[in-house]
Design a protein around this motif. Structure first.
Motif, PDB file in Angstrom:
ATOM      1  N   PHE A  54      12.257   5.120   5.223  1.00  0.00           N
ATOM      2  CA  PHE A  54      13.415   5.437   6.064  1.00  0.00           C
ATOM      3  C   PHE A  54      13.582   4.373   7.146  1.00  0.00           C
ATOM      4  O   PHE A  54      14.705   3.983   7.478  1.00  0.00           O
ATOM      5  CB  PHE A  54      13.245   6.820   6.704  1.00  0.00           C
ATOM      6  N   PHE A  55      12.465   3.905   7.703  1.00  0.00           N
ATOM      7  CA  PHE A  55      12.534   2.855   8.725  1.00  0.00           C
ATOM      8  C   PHE A  55      13.038   1.550   8.119  1.00  0.00           C
ATOM      9  O   PHE A  55      13.889   0.872   8.713  1.00  0.00           O
ATOM     10  CB  PHE A  55      11.155   2.643   9.353  1.00  0.00           C
ATOM     11  N   LEU A  56      12.548   1.189   6.947  1.00  0.00           N
ATOM     12  CA  LEU A  56      12.902  -0.099   6.344  1.00  0.00           C
ATOM     13  C   LEU A  56      14.374  -0.161   5.955  1.00  0.00           C
ATOM     14  O   LEU A  56      15.052  -1.161   6.205  1.00  0.00           O
ATOM     15  CB  LEU A  56      12.010  -0.363   5.127  1.00  0.00           C
ATOM     16  N   TRP A  57      14.897   0.901   5.340  1.00  0.00           N
ATOM     17  CA  TRP A  57      16.319   0.818   4.991  1.00  0.00           C
ATOM     18  C   TRP A  57      17.187   0.984   6.248  1.00  0.00           C
ATOM     19  O   TRP A  57      18.307   0.498   6.287  1.00  0.00           O
ATOM     20  CB  TRP A  57      16.704   1.760   3.874  1.00  0.00           C
TER      21      TRP A  57
ATOM     22  N   SER B 128       9.408 -10.264   2.997  1.00  0.00           N
ATOM     23  CA  SER B 128       7.950 -10.331   2.839  1.00  0.00           C
ATOM     24  C   SER B 128       7.300  -8.984   3.114  1.00  0.00           C
ATOM     25  O   SER B 128       6.381  -8.556   2.392  1.00  0.00           O
ATOM     26  CB  SER B 128       7.378 -11.393   3.785  1.00  0.00           C
ATOM     27  N   VAL B 129       7.783  -8.286   4.148  1.00  0.00           N
ATOM     28  CA  VAL B 129       7.257  -6.956   4.461  1.00  0.00           C
ATOM     29  C   VAL B 129       7.523  -5.995   3.301  1.00  0.00           C
ATOM     30  O   VAL B 129       6.654  -5.182   2.925  1.00  0.00           O
ATOM     31  CB  VAL B 129       7.875  -6.425   5.763  1.00  0.00           C
TER      32      VAL B 129
ATOM     33  N   VAL C 141       4.796  -3.737   1.201  1.00  0.00           N
ATOM     34  CA  VAL C 141       4.883  -2.271   1.086  1.00  0.00           C
ATOM     35  C   VAL C 141       4.911  -1.850  -0.379  1.00  0.00           C
ATOM     36  O   VAL C 141       4.300  -0.847  -0.761  1.00  0.00           O
ATOM     37  CB  VAL C 141       6.121  -1.745   1.839  1.00  0.00           C
ATOM     38  N   ALA C 142       5.611  -2.621  -1.215  1.00  0.00           N
ATOM     39  CA  ALA C 142       5.638  -2.324  -2.656  1.00  0.00           C
ATOM     40  C   ALA C 142       4.236  -2.389  -3.247  1.00  0.00           C
ATOM     41  O   ALA C 142       3.853  -1.548  -4.078  1.00  0.00           O
ATOM     42  CB  ALA C 142       6.574  -3.299  -3.373  1.00  0.00           C
ATOM     43  N   ILE C 143       3.460  -3.379  -2.823  1.00  0.00           N
ATOM     44  CA  ILE C 143       2.075  -3.501  -3.295  1.00  0.00           C
ATOM     45  C   ILE C 143       1.262  -2.291  -2.849  1.00  0.00           C
ATOM     46  O   ILE C 143       0.451  -1.742  -3.620  1.00  0.00           O
ATOM     47  CB  ILE C 143       1.445  -4.817  -2.781  1.00  0.00           C
ATOM     48  N   LEU C 144       1.472  -1.855  -1.611  1.00  0.00           N
ATOM     49  CA  LEU C 144       0.757  -0.682  -1.091  1.00  0.00           C
ATOM     50  C   LEU C 144       1.084   0.556  -1.915  1.00  0.00           C
ATOM     51  O   LEU C 144       0.187   1.336  -2.276  1.00  0.00           O
ATOM     52  CB  LEU C 144       1.130  -0.466   0.376  1.00  0.00           C
ATOM     53  N   PHE C 145       2.355   0.757  -2.226  1.00  0.00           N
ATOM     54  CA  PHE C 145       2.749   1.898  -3.056  1.00  0.00           C
ATOM     55  C   PHE C 145       2.130   1.802  -4.457  1.00  0.00           C
ATOM     56  O   PHE C 145       1.768   2.824  -5.049  1.00  0.00           O
ATOM     57  CB  PHE C 145       4.275   1.969  -3.173  1.00  0.00           C
TER      58      PHE C 145
END
Length: 432
Positions: free
Chosen positions: A34-37, A215-216, A220-224
Motif C-alpha cells: 500500500f505504501f509503495l503504490w 530498485s526497492v 521487495v519482490a525478492i523478499l516476497f
C-alpha cells in the motif's frame, strides 16, 4: 484452519500452533505494498506540473499522466483477476512488483530523450503493475482475518498509502522540482541551446527518484519470493451459483460501488493533480513551497486514515463515509470561491475527509458476493479508470476557463455528491 471472509467465502488457511499471530507478518508485508503504490500515485502529483514545464504542455495534455496510469487499471483489471485465480496471491504480487519496477526504470530513457510519449508509456507500465498489486492486495488484506474487521483492516493497511501521500510530495519537491519557472516570453527569448539545456535538465530530474523506487521494488519482490504466506484458496460448495463477469453486476450494491469508486478516484486525482497549480494561482505560493504544502496535505490524508480506522470501531462504515462526503462537498465550495491560504486549508481538509473513502467503498462493494469476490474485486479495480477520465475533463474545463484552476474544482464537488448517494442508498445489499 478455515476462515470466512466478509463476503461469505470460506478459505483454507494453514495454522501455526493455532495462533492468529500467523497473520501478522503477512499483513505487514501486504501493508508495505500500500505504501509503495501510494508513492507511485503521489509522485504523479509532482510529475504533472513538472512535465508540463519540461515538455511544454497545456493543462489537458499534462493530465494524460493520470490517463496513462489509470487507463492501465481498466485494461489490466480482468487479466489481473485471472492471474490471481491461476497462480495465487503471492505469485501475482511478485509479478506486479516486477512490472511496476520495469515502468520505473523506463523513466531513464524517457528523461534522456525528453519524450513525453515515452514518459506516458513508462507510466502505463507502472499502472499495469499497480493494477496487479491492488487486485491482489486489497482482497487479500480483507480476508486475512475475521470477517467483521475487514473494513478496519483495509483502512489500517491503506493508512500507509496515506503515509506515502505525505512522503512522496516531499521527496518530489526535494529531488524533482527545481523551483525555476520561466514564462513563455522568457523561454522564447533564450538562445536555442540554453532553452534546450534547461528543458533537458528539468526532464532529467526524475531519473534518480525512479531508479531508487525501481530498485526497492525489485528487493521487495525478492523478499516476497522467499517469504511463506498463508494460502487463501476459496473452498466453495458445488451448490453455489457463480454468475459470469457481467452478471455479477446484478448485485446492485456492487454496481453502485463500482460507480462510487469511479468518481472517488477521479475526485482524488483531480484534487492532487492540480494542487500545486491552485496553490500557486489561488494562494500565491512558489512551486517548491506548494510542493511542501502538498506534503502537508498528504499528512492530513494519512492522519485521516488512522483516525478514520479508529472511528470505524464505533461508527458504521457507510455512516462515516456519508458524513465525510458531505463535509468534502462543503470544502470543495470553499476551494472554488475562497481566496488566499484558506484555499489550501480547504484542500487539506478534503484530504483528511477523503482518506477512508477508497477502502470503505471497496469493502462495502464486496459484501455478500461469496464465490464472486474475485470478479467483484476486478470490477472495483477497473473502476479506478475514473482517474484516467475525470482529471482530463477537469483539465479541459480549466483550459476553457482560461487557466482558472479554482473553477475546475466543481468536478470533484459533483463526484463527492455521487459518492454520498452511494453511502446513503446505493450500498444497501439486496438479494439476487
Amino acid at each position: 484452519m478455515q476462515i470466512t471472509n466478509q463476503t461469505g467465502d470460506t478459505h483454507e488457511v494453514p495454522t501455526q500452533n493455532g495462533s492468529s499471530k500467523q497473520y501478522l507478518l503477512p499483513f505487514i508485508l501486504i501493508t508495505s505494498l500500500f505504501f509503495l503504490w501510494g508513492m507511485a500515485h503521489n509522485l504523479d502529483s509532482i510529475l504533472i506540473p513538472h512535465l508540463k514545464k519540461a515538455c511544454q504542455l497545456n493543462n489537458s495534455q499534462s493530465t494524460l499522466i493520470d490517463t496513462a496510469v489509470f487507463f492501465a487499471y481498466f485494461v489490466m483489471a480482468i487479466p489481473a483477476g485471472m492471474l490471481i485465480k491461476r497462480f495465487g496471491y503471492k505469485n501475482s504480487i511478485i509479478t506486479g512488483l516486477l512490472v511496476f519496477a520495469t515502468g520505473a526504470f523506463l523513466f531513464v530513457p524517457a528523461a534522456n530523450s525528453r519524450t513525453y510519449e515515452m514518459f506516458l508509456f513508462a507510466l502505463f507500465i507502472i499502472g499495469c503493475g499497480l493494477t496487479i498489486l491492488e487486485t491482489s492486495a486489497n482482497p487479500y488484506a480483507a480476508i486475512l482475518g475475521p470477517p467483521e474487521s475487514a473494513s478496519k483492516r483495509l483502512n489500517l493497511a491503506a493508512s500507509f498509502n496515506g503515509l506515502a501521500a505525505m512522503v512522496a510530495p516531499i521527496v518530489g519537491s526535494l529531488f524533482i522540482l527545481s523551483g525555476k519557472n520561466y514564462s513563455e516570453t522568457e523561454l522564447a527569448a533564450m538562445p536555442d541551446a540554453t532553452r534546450a539545456a534547461y528543458l533537458l535538465e528539468e526532464a532529467s530530474a526524475v531519473k534518480l527518484p525512479y531508479i531508487i523506487l525501481g530498485s526497492v521494488l525489485v528487493l521487495v519482490a525478492i523478499l516476497f519470493f522467499f517469504m511463506k504466506l498463508p494460502s487463501m484458496k476459496p473452498t466453495h460448495t458445488e451448490a453455489e451459483i457463480k454468475p459470469g463477469f457481467f452478471s455479477v453486476l446484478k448485485f446492485s450494491h456492487l454496481s453502485w460501488a463500482v460507480v462510487a469508486q469511479f468518481f472517488y478516484v477521479g475526485a482524488q486525482v483531480c484534487i492532487t493533480s492540480f494542487f500545486i497549480r491552485i496553490a500557486q494561482q489561488g494562494a500565491g505560493l512558489d512551486e517548491k513551497t506548494a510542493g511542501y504544502y502538498l506534503g502537508i496535505y498528504g499528512f492530513l490524508f494519512m492522519a485521516g486514515r488512522f483516525i478514520g480506522t479508529f472511528f470505524l470501531k464505533y461508527v458504521k462504515d457507510y455512516v462515516l463515509l456519508s458524513i465525510y462526503c458531505a463535509i468534502s462537498m462543503i470544502l470543495c465550495l470553499i476551494a472554488i470561491y475562497g481566496s488566499g491560504i484558506i484555499v489550501i486549508y480547504a484542500l487539506g481538509g478534503i484530504g483528511f475527509f477523503m482518506s477512508i473513502m477508497f477502502p470503505t467503498i471497496f469493502s462495502l462493494g464486496l459484501v455478500g458476493l461469496k464465490s464472486n469476490t474475485e470478479t467483484g474485486s476486478s470490477w472495483l479495480v477497473m473502476s479506478i479508470v475514473g482517474g484516467a477520465i475525470i482529471p482530463y475533463g477537469m483539465g479541459t474545463l480549466i483550459d476553457m476557463k482560461h487557466d482558472d484552476i479554482q473553477s475546475g474544482y466543481i468536478i470533484p464537488l459533483i463526484c463527492f455528491g455521487i459518492i454520498l448517494y452511494f453511502g446513503i442508498f446505493g450500498r444497501r445489499v439486496k438479494t439476487v
